[in-house]
Design an enzyme around this catalytic site. Structure first.
Site, short mmCIF file in Angstrom:
data_model
loop_
_atom_site.label_atom_id
_atom_site.label_comp_id
_atom_site.label_asym_id
_atom_site.label_seq_id
_atom_site.Cartn_x
_atom_site.Cartn_y
_atom_site.Cartn_z
N GLY A 218 0.81 -1.21 0.00
CA GLY A 218 0.00 0.00 0.00
C GLY A 218 0.84 1.26 0.00
N GLY B 41 6.27 -4.04 -9.33
CA GLY B 41 4.83 -4.14 -9.56
C GLY B 41 4.06 -3.02 -8.87
N ASP B 42 4.51 -2.66 -7.67
CA ASP B 42 3.86 -1.56 -6.95
C ASP B 42 4.08 -0.23 -7.67
OD1 ASP B 42 3.01 -3.32 -5.00
OD2 ASP B 42 4.76 -3.00 -3.74
N GLY C 243 15.93 -1.20 -3.30
CA GLY C 243 14.89 -0.72 -2.41
C GLY C 243 13.56 -0.56 -3.10
#
Length: 305
Positions: A39, A254-255, A290
């Site tokens: 999130g 992907g985020d 990261g």
């Protein structure tokens, strides 16, 4: 307005020669601390690229140093944290190993994320211009409730079906399809979702088409070096290529796509362009270590030049 309802974690990352299998120990010279949680990652990615309108994060952290740091990091990245609530459970942590080729393995201790509640979200957040972004790292029932409230307000729901639960039921997938406008999956997640509702598919493209039709939605598959595929409910297929890169760390790619894609939807751009921006942002992220530190700013994207 982009509203991300999901997880916030602190990531502890170790570079290893090989990702260890069961019963094996691998030594790493050191480790790094990064901010994560799907999130929070998606909120940061969206905020760095969003050209207009706020990006808001909603979720739970612990009343601890990790939680304070996670909130401050979001604020530093331009994310509104008004609806990030502190609770009694510890802030979530992810333990990540990254091998020499940039591939990763991740173990997540959910902590406060498991107490996230759609009840923390006031009614004024749900509007026709709301783009709600969901994942699978907070309680499913709470994410579903937030999606339903967005539907009622005629907003837009992006549901990133990741990580796939170990026991993903037909009912769960059916409920997701019923409230989602854009289902975002990778190749494996597409097949898992299709199989969960009894669809016999041979590849992720067929799975995407079947899911789009079943849910009357657009299914988007991120396929790494193969770029991204979008299939609409009527079977129309759109593709965006991936940049050719040598990845340093794929954590958070992907985020990054999800956040960039949400930012573009928030600006009302065409689906094809939103796919292209998502692919470029995800590729650029992979060039740095990261989950969040490598996420690009809007000014660094050639597709938005």
């Amino acid at each position: 307005m982009i509203l991300v309802f999901g997880s916030l974690n602190i990531d502890l990352v170790a570079q290893v020669p090989v990702i260890p299998g069961p019963g094996r120990t691998v030594l790493a010279p050191s480790y790094q601390t990064h901010f994560g949680g799907k999130g929070a990652n998606q909120a940061v990615a969206a905020a760095r690229i969003a050209g207009a309108g706020p990006v808001r994060m909603a979720g739970r952290v612990g009343r601890d140093g990790f939680g304070d740091s996670a909130i401050e990091n979001l604020r530093t990245n331009g994310v509104d944290t008004t609806f990030v609530v502190g609770g009694d459970e510890p802030t979530g942590c992810a333990f990540i190993t990254v091998d020499q080729s940039g591939e990763n393995a991740i173990t997540v201790a959910s902590g406060a994320n498991l107490t996230a509640s759609a009840g923390d979200l006031p009614a004024e957040l749900f509007r026709p211009d709301t783009v709600l972004v969901l994942q699978m790292e907070v309680p499913f029932a709470q994410a579903l409730a937030a999606a339903r409230r967005t539907n009622t307000a005629s907003g837009t729901v992006i549901w990133n079906l990741a990580p796939v639960p170990e026991k993903m039921t037909r009912e769960m997938v059916t409920e997701i399809l019923a409230v989602t406008d854009y289902l975002l999956v990778n190749e494996h997640e597409a097949l898992d979702a299709a199989m969960a509702i009894g669809l016999a598919t041979v590849d992720y493209e067929a799975a995407a088409a079947d899911l789009a039709k079943a849910g009357d939605l657009t299914c988007i598959v991120t396929a790494g070096a193969q770029g991204a595929l979008a299939v609409t409910a009527d079977g129309t297929r759109l593709r965006a290529p991936a940049l050719r890169i040598t990845p340093v760390d794929t954590t958070g790619a992907g985020d990054t796509f999800a956040g960039a894609f949400a930012a573009m939807l928030g600006e009302g751009v065409a689906l094809q362009r939103a796919l292209a921006v998502g692919c470029e942002a995800a590729a650029l992220k992979c060039l740095k270590a990261g989950a969040q530190t490598g996420m690009p700013m809007r000014s660094g994207l050639g597709s938005l030049a």
